[in-house]
Design a protein around this motif. Structure first.
Motif, PDB file in Angstrom:
ATOM      1  N   ALA A 100      12.461   7.386  -3.251  1.00 26.00           N
ATOM      2  CA  ALA A 100      13.831   6.189  -3.085  1.00 26.00           C
ATOM      3  C   ALA A 100      13.578   4.915  -2.224  1.00 26.00           C
ATOM      4  CB  ALA A 100      15.029   6.651  -3.054  1.00 26.00           C
ATOM      5  N   ASP A 101      13.215   5.511  -1.087  1.00 26.54           N
ATOM      6  CA  ASP A 101      12.759   4.493   0.075  1.00 26.54           C
ATOM      7  C   ASP A 101      11.420   3.740  -0.265  1.00 26.54           C
ATOM      8  OD1 ASP A 101      15.222   5.069   1.723  1.00 26.54           O
ATOM      9  OD2 ASP A 101      13.836   6.843   2.950  1.00 26.54           O
ATOM     10  N   GLU A 102      10.673   4.538  -0.744  1.00 28.69           N
ATOM     11  CA  GLU A 102       9.400   3.917  -1.250  1.00 28.69           C
ATOM     12  C   GLU A 102       9.550   2.841  -2.175  1.00 28.69           C
ATOM     13  OE1 GLU A 102       4.807   4.151  -0.679  1.00 28.69           O
ATOM     14  OE2 GLU A 102       6.738   4.120   0.419  1.00 28.69           O
ATOM     15  N   PHE A 103      10.454   3.052  -3.130  1.00 30.82           N
ATOM     16  CA  PHE A 103      10.722   1.858  -4.131  1.00 30.82           C
ATOM     17  C   PHE A 103      11.374   0.751  -3.542  1.00 30.82           C
ATOM     18  CE2 PHE A 103      13.442  -0.076  -6.983  1.00 30.82           C
ATOM     19  CZ  PHE A 103      12.661  -0.618  -7.912  1.00 30.82           C
ATOM     20  N   LYS A 157       0.929  -1.247  -0.153  1.00 30.93           N
ATOM     21  CA  LYS A 157      -0.117   0.051  -0.065  1.00 30.93           C
ATOM     22  C   LYS A 157       0.997   1.255   0.058  1.00 30.93           C
ATOM     23  CE  LYS A 157      -4.013  -1.912   2.451  1.00 30.93           C
ATOM     24  NZ  LYS A 157      -5.033  -1.958   3.473  1.00 30.93           N
ATOM     25  N   PRO A 158       0.712   2.066  -0.920  1.00 26.06           N
ATOM     26  CA  PRO A 158       1.432   3.424  -1.245  1.00 26.06           C
ATOM     27  C   PRO A 158       1.442   4.220   0.228  1.00 26.06           C
ATOM     28  CG  PRO A 158       0.255   2.988  -3.167  1.00 26.06           C
ATOM     29  CD  PRO A 158      -0.238   2.142  -2.064  1.00 26.06           C
ATOM     30  N   ARG A 159       2.501   4.855   0.445  1.00 28.09           N
ATOM     31  CA  ARG A 159       2.809   5.621   1.830  1.00 28.09           C
ATOM     32  C   ARG A 159       2.563   6.956   1.217  1.00 28.09           C
ATOM     33  NH1 ARG A 159       7.448   4.256   5.587  1.00 28.09           N
ATOM     34  NH2 ARG A 159       6.196   4.833   7.214  1.00 28.09           N
ATOM     35  N   LEU A 160       3.003   7.233   0.226  1.00 34.89           N
ATOM     36  CA  LEU A 160       3.106   8.777  -0.168  1.00 34.89           C
ATOM     37  C   LEU A 160       1.871   9.114  -1.279  1.00 34.89           C
ATOM     38  CD1 LEU A 160       7.084   8.636  -1.250  1.00 34.89           C
ATOM     39  CD2 LEU A 160       5.513   9.355   0.866  1.00 34.89           C
ATOM     40  N   ALA A 161       1.686  10.217  -1.913  1.00 38.64           N
ATOM     41  CA  ALA A 161       0.717  10.380  -2.667  1.00 38.64           C
ATOM     42  C   ALA A 161       1.076   9.798  -4.045  1.00 38.64           C
ATOM     43  CB  ALA A 161       0.689  11.918  -3.030  1.00 38.64           C
ATOM     44  N   THR A 162      -0.177   8.991  -4.617  1.00 37.67           N
ATOM     45  CA  THR A 162       0.055   8.389  -5.705  1.00 37.67           C
ATOM     46  C   THR A 162       0.340   9.147  -6.924  1.00 37.67           C
ATOM     47  OG1 THR A 162      -1.945   7.993  -5.968  1.00 37.67           O
ATOM     48  CG2 THR A 162      -0.991   6.415  -4.760  1.00 37.67           C
ATOM     49  N   VAL A 220       6.058   8.390 -11.344  1.00 36.73           N
ATOM     50  CA  VAL A 220       7.369   8.417 -11.126  1.00 36.73           C
ATOM     51  C   VAL A 220       8.200   7.900 -12.011  1.00 36.73           C
ATOM     52  CG1 VAL A 220       9.149   7.204  -9.461  1.00 36.73           C
ATOM     53  CG2 VAL A 220       6.928   8.236  -8.560  1.00 36.73           C
ATOM     54  N   GLU A 221       9.361   8.570 -12.676  1.00 35.03           N
ATOM     55  CA  GLU A 221       9.955   8.126 -13.859  1.00 35.03           C
ATOM     56  C   GLU A 221      11.376   7.484 -13.127  1.00 35.03           C
ATOM     57  OE1 GLU A 221      12.480  10.773 -16.837  1.00 35.03           O
ATOM     58  OE2 GLU A 221      10.411  10.701 -17.453  1.00 35.03           O
ATOM     59  N   LEU A 222      11.427   6.116 -13.266  1.00 34.19           N
ATOM     60  CA  LEU A 222      12.613   5.246 -12.902  1.00 34.19           C
ATOM     61  C   LEU A 222      13.362   4.805 -14.171  1.00 34.19           C
ATOM     62  CD1 LEU A 222       9.706   3.539 -11.402  1.00 34.19           C
ATOM     63  CD2 LEU A 222      11.671   3.699  -9.873  1.00 34.19           C
ATOM     64  N   SER A 223      14.932   5.001 -13.795  1.00 35.61           N
ATOM     65  CA  SER A 223      15.655   4.473 -14.848  1.00 35.61           C
ATOM     66  C   SER A 223      16.735   3.830 -14.464  1.00 35.61           C
ATOM     67  CB  SER A 223      16.230   5.780 -15.573  1.00 35.61           C
ATOM     68  OG  SER A 223      16.997   6.644 -14.650  1.00 35.61           O
ATOM     69  N   PHE A 224      17.426   3.229 -15.087  1.00 37.18           N
ATOM     70  CA  PHE A 224      18.569   2.508 -14.748  1.00 37.18           C
ATOM     71  C   PHE A 224      19.965   2.965 -15.477  1.00 37.18           C
ATOM     72  CE2 PHE A 224      21.587  -0.608 -12.895  1.00 37.18           C
ATOM     73  CZ  PHE A 224      22.557  -1.262 -14.078  1.00 37.18           C
ATOM     74  N   SER A 225      21.127   3.047 -14.781  1.00 36.35           N
ATOM     75  CA  SER A 225      22.167   3.872 -15.360  1.00 36.35           C
ATOM     76  C   SER A 225      23.249   2.735 -15.284  1.00 36.35           C
ATOM     77  CB  SER A 225      22.702   5.034 -14.715  1.00 36.35           C
ATOM     78  OG  SER A 225      21.458   6.159 -15.360  1.00 36.35           O
ATOM     79  N   LEU A 284      11.117   3.760   8.267  1.00 41.59           N
ATOM     80  CA  LEU A 284      11.144   3.625   6.618  1.00 41.59           C
ATOM     81  C   LEU A 284      10.061   2.852   6.190  1.00 41.59           C
ATOM     82  CD1 LEU A 284      14.923   3.213   6.272  1.00 41.59           C
ATOM     83  CD2 LEU A 284      13.718   5.319   6.048  1.00 41.59           C
ATOM     84  N   GLY A 285       9.384   1.877   6.952  1.00 41.70           N
ATOM     85  CA  GLY A 285       8.473   1.130   6.481  1.00 41.70           C
ATOM     86  C   GLY A 285       8.728  -0.235   5.926  1.00 41.70           C
ATOM     87  N   PHE A 286       9.969  -0.517   5.772  1.00 40.23           N
ATOM     88  CA  PHE A 286      10.848  -1.685   5.166  1.00 40.23           C
ATOM     89  C   PHE A 286      10.125  -2.906   6.099  1.00 40.23           C
ATOM     90  CE2 PHE A 286      14.746   0.330   3.228  1.00 40.23           C
ATOM     91  CZ  PHE A 286      13.788   1.176   2.575  1.00 40.23           C
ATOM     92  N   ASN A 287      10.247  -3.983   5.524  1.00 37.68           N
ATOM     93  CA  ASN A 287      10.079  -5.372   6.228  1.00 37.68           C
ATOM     94  C   ASN A 287      11.301  -6.366   5.796  1.00 37.68           C
ATOM     95  OD1 ASN A 287       9.160  -7.499   7.428  1.00 37.68           O
ATOM     96  ND2 ASN A 287       7.557  -8.021   5.999  1.00 37.68           N
ATOM     97  N   LEU A 288      12.243  -5.964   6.550  1.00 29.90           N
ATOM     98  CA  LEU A 288      13.628  -6.885   6.040  1.00 29.90           C
ATOM     99  C   LEU A 288      13.527  -8.396   6.331  1.00 29.90           C
ATOM    100  CD1 LEU A 288      16.417  -4.406   7.025  1.00 29.90           C
ATOM    101  CD2 LEU A 288      15.290  -4.811   4.808  1.00 29.90           C
ATOM    102  N   SER A 289      12.389  -8.783   7.529  1.00 30.69           N
ATOM    103  CA  SER A 289      12.183  -9.790   7.649  1.00 30.69           C
ATOM    104  C   SER A 289      11.810 -10.729   6.445  1.00 30.69           C
ATOM    105  CB  SER A 289      11.093 -10.035   8.826  1.00 30.69           C
ATOM    106  OG  SER A 289       9.812  -9.607   8.152  1.00 30.69           O
TER     107      SER A 289
END
Length: 423
Positions: free
Chosen positions: A339-342, A32-37, A69-74, A124-129
């Motif tokens: 970045a944290d959300e991704f 579930k998004p935490r930021l404005a979509t 959100v514009e995502l790219s890989f460099s 951060l809302g992560f679930n590292l488990s």
């Protein structure tokens, strides 16, 4: 939306046969998004892969929640040196690849100084488990500057059709391996086992065996990490094994030296279909799917192949499971929240498994399964470097010492005595 879209390997090309392993997945809440979509921003991830179609697939899945959100890989050439300057530049990446071995080296200290601490899961809302804890690295002060997203190992690719044709069982012990390879030599296979003959060749052969020998011996690990010459005594069993193995004559070094590089040439040569066993790591396996169609020999005569642990003993099978790719978040990112959300999205069982499936590497999630190429690993037990405590500089010394014995440049005693002094 992506800035650039690389050709994504269609999942239909990836015939997956999953084998359940270890723990059953516990129900995970839907993302579930935490930021404005409707948020609009750009997120760039930098790495050392020339392309990363598997990650691009995750971009598409993330855009279902954040379409603007514009995502790219460099890809950064000479990544290990250029990433530092990239982080200091005006167009610094928001997320960047990091690796376990970097943590032990002082020249990468500033790289991790720029990394956000990922240990505060509540904030951060992560679930590292969702990730196997043995793969998560922590600094001495308790920080988590990187999160593993893909893992790998060392072993061998096996042309299963050759073994079937010759009426041989694929070896699962050292005794079976020697017997099989001698029969393959008698059947006309000059070098039943092939490998790119640089100082990498020892790892697929001996890595798991060596690491297993150090379990429950923290004093040995400490001495090896300090690179003291006397620590070479702990290498001797592996060096003796390497000497004995080469005396079996199962690897023809002259034929191996015809391989021009340790990646593309290894894969394309294996796809010719006349090599029973190719020593390699899982990064090489990750490049096989794309190259199946590029190899005319494989197109004309496809065969079944799999990745297996090299059976260095007749005992239980173990494999070193190391982090292949880790991600660090740039704490100075202009779009840190996104970045944290991704990362929060990516560090979920479904996404981690999806990433590994497309990339053809081993997932880092607790609920892990293997596709048909990696299926034999389900019979083996993982060894984790984080638990063992062996650092990269010690592994490099071991690797070089073993290599010197394998190619006949040094005796066992000479290689052991030179531990700590190899360049």
């Amino acid at each position: 939306m992506k800035k650039t879209t690389l050709p994504i390997l269609a999942l239909s090309l990836f015939t997956a046969l999953f084998f359940s392993c270890n723990k059953k997945m516990t129900a995970e809440k839907a993302f579930k998004p935490r930021l404005a979509t409707e948020t609009k921003c750009q997120i760039n991830i930098a790495g050392n892969y020339k392309n990363f179609e598997a990650l691009e697939a995750e971009f598409d899945r993330f855009n279902e929640f954040y379409p603007d959100v514009e995502l790219s890989f460099s890809f950064l050439d000479s990544y290990n040196s250029t990433i530092k300057s990239a982080l200091a530049g005006e167009s610094a990446p928001d997320i960047y690849m990091t690796f376990q071995w970097m943590l032990d080296r002082p020249e990468y200290k500033e790289l991790f100084a720029s990394a956000q601490d990922m240990s505060d899961e509540k904030e951060l809302g992560f679930n590292l488990s969702t990730i196997r804890s043995e793969l998560i690295e922590h600094t001495s002060d308790g920080r988590t500057p990187m999160v593993p997203v893909l893992s790998g190992s060392y072993g061998m690719m096996v042309n299963e059709d050759i073994f079937k044709k010759e009426g041989l069982r694929i070896p699962e012990s050292y005794t079976e391996l020697v017997d099989c390879c001698n029969k393959l030599k008698a059947a006309g296979y000059k070098s039943p086992i092939m490998v790119y003959a640089d100082n990498f060749m020892g790892l697929p052969l001996i890595y798991s065996y060596f690491c297993k020998s150090l379990e429950n011996n923290p004093d040995a690990v400490a001495m090896l990490n300090q690179l003291t010459p006397v620590a070479g005594q702990y290498l001797k069993p592996a060096l003796e094994w390497a000497k004995s193995f080469m005396e079996e004559g199962l690897i023809d070094l002259d034929q191996c030296r015809t391989l021009k590089d340790k990646y593309n040439a290894v894969i394309m040569t294996f796809f010719k279909g006349n090599i029973p066993i190719m020593l390699c790591d899982t990064d090489i396996v990750s490049g096989t799917l794309k190259r199946e169609a590029q190899s005319q020999a494989f197109v004309n005569n496809p065969f079944k192949y799999s990745f297996r642990i090299f059976p260095a003993t007749d005992q239980n099978s173990y494999f070193v499971n190391n982090v292949s790719v880790g991600f660090s978040v740039n704490k100075n990112s202009k779009n840190l929240d996104m970045a944290d959300e991704f990362m929060r999205f990516l560090v979920r069982t479904e996404e981690l498994n999806n990433l590994a499936k497309i990339k053809r590497l081993i997932t880092v999630s607790k609920d892990y399964s293997f596709d048909e190429v990696f299926a034999p690993l389900s019979k083996s037990t993982p060894i984790y470097l984080g638990e063992l405590g062996l650092i990269d500089s010690a592994i490099a010394q071991m690797r070089t010492a073993v290599q010197q014995v394998l190619i006949g440049n040094m005796t066992v005693e000479q290689a052991a005595d030179n531990y700590g002094s190899f360049k």
